[in-house]
Scaffold this active site. Structure first.
Site, mmCIF file in Angstrom:
data_model
loop_
_atom_site.group_PDB
_atom_site.id
_atom_site.type_symbol
_atom_site.label_atom_id
_atom_site.label_comp_id
_atom_site.label_asym_id
_atom_site.label_seq_id
_atom_site.Cartn_x
_atom_site.Cartn_y
_atom_site.Cartn_z
ATOM 1 N N CYS A 73 1.059 -1.204 0.051
ATOM 2 C CA CYS A 73 -0.014 0.031 0.112
ATOM 3 C C CYS A 73 0.955 1.102 0.006
ATOM 4 O O CYS A 73 1.744 1.455 0.853
ATOM 5 C CB CYS A 73 -0.878 -0.044 1.319
ATOM 6 S SG CYS A 73 -1.994 1.389 1.601
ATOM 7 N N CYS A 187 -0.834 3.485 -6.440
ATOM 8 C CA CYS A 187 -1.687 3.028 -5.560
ATOM 9 C C CYS A 187 -2.109 1.363 -5.936
ATOM 10 O O CYS A 187 -2.090 1.220 -7.304
ATOM 11 C CB CYS A 187 -2.941 3.764 -5.386
ATOM 12 S SG CYS A 187 -4.456 2.791 -4.528
HETATM 13 N N1 DGL Z 1 -3.890 0.374 -1.984
HETATM 14 C C1 DGL Z 1 -3.641 1.632 -1.103
HETATM 15 C C2 DGL Z 1 -2.326 2.225 -1.975
HETATM 16 O O1 DGL Z 1 -1.662 1.609 -2.370
HETATM 17 C C3 DGL Z 1 -4.431 2.784 -1.021
HETATM 18 C C4 DGL Z 1 -6.143 2.404 -1.002
HETATM 19 C C5 DGL Z 1 -6.796 3.409 0.163
HETATM 20 O O2 DGL Z 1 -6.987 2.677 1.088
HETATM 21 O O3 DGL Z 1 -7.138 4.514 -0.235
HETATM 22 O O4 DGL Z 1 -2.213 3.388 -1.732
#
Ligand code: DGL
Length: 264
Positions: A73, A187
């Site tokens: 993330c 993301c």
């Molecule tokens: N998958 C997460 C990232 O790579 C973010 C998604 C979220 O929780 O806003 O930033």
């Protein structure tokens, strides 16, 4: 002995990183944790988000006893890697915006970065631009909508092209007659939208998905070689921090990733 990995994200976007780890190291013993109770991370203020993840991770490490943790993330990695590393004597492999490879690849030197609002605001992200993309015009786009839209698509729900186009359009710019030619998927949810992104993009660009490089990094940190071809995927487990069962619509996605989660 196979490596025991904890792969963590706010939602199901981290599965884009897990998929690549699986390709390179199918023998890994993987627990995937989606913090659905905290999703989406994109709009959290930095300090409460950092405290939340540090305290949650303490409990997860205690429970799963991994050899390494993959923070799949960007919103979390650009914030909490230092306190996590200070708190635990374990390797943490993060996911941060792939600005350096994008800057190296861009011919027009106009680069778009699609991220969450949290990742967009981080000093860490600004420093990456300053250190590695000085000669580029970088347009950072923080969307609160795109990660939830990706989750909807993964659940098989219908999402209008226009909803996706609105979120990505600001990354497509023209500066001194040169157009964006490279876009960073900053993301981990966004690689799951790649076909939709390509379809609605105002013009063709190179899309930078760092998942494969992150998986390579996991192997190098653990000093492991790739598994030989044909090694069977070791079944893993997927957990939701809410304690809820996994939505049934996600069962095929989990199965494709070699994960079992309690379905609803
Ligand atoms: N998958 C997460 C990232 O790579 C973010 C998604 C979220 O929780 O806003 O930033």
């Amino acid at each position: 002995m196979s490596a025991r990995l904890l792969v963590f994200d706010s939602g199901i976007g981290g599965l884009s990183v897990l998929r690549e780890i699986r390709r390179q190291l199918p023998s890994a013993d993987i627990a995937y944790v989606a913090d659905d109770a905290g999703f989406p991370y994109g709009d959290w203020e930095a300090e409460p988000l950092s405290d939340h993840i540090v305290s949650l991770m303490g409990r997860l490490i205690e429970h799963h006893r991994p050899d390494a943790v993959v923070i799949a993330c960007n919103t979390a990695s650009t914030l909490v890697l230092p306190p996590l590393r200070a708190a635990h004597a374990l390797p943490f492999i993060g996911t941060v915006p792939a600005i350096k490879p994008a800057a190296e690849r861009s011919g027009s030197h106009v680069v778009g970065v699609l991220a969450t609002p949290g990742t967009m605001k981080r000093d860490y992200t600004r420093e990456l631009i300053r250190d590695f993309a000085r000669d580029c015009h970088v347009r950072l786009v923080g969307s609160s909508e795109l990660a939830p839209l990706a989750e909807a698509v993964m659940r098989g729900e219908s999402v209008a092209d226009a909803a996706i186009r609105t979120e990505i359009e600001p990354a497509f710019i023209e500066v001194d007659g040169k157009r964006t030619d490279t876009i960073v998927l900053a993301c981990t949810h966004y690689p799951f939208l790649i076909d939709r992104l390509k379809a609605v993009a105002p013009w063709p660009v190179a899309w930078i998905d760092p998942s494969e490089a992150i998986a390579r990094r996991v192997l190098s940190v653990l000093e492991l070689a790739r598994d030989a071809d044909g090694v069977a995927a070791r079944p893993g487990r997927a957990y939701l921090t809410s304690g809820k069962p996994w939505p049934r619509q996600l069962t095929p996605v989990l199965a494709e990733m070699g994960l079992e989660g309690e379905p609803s």
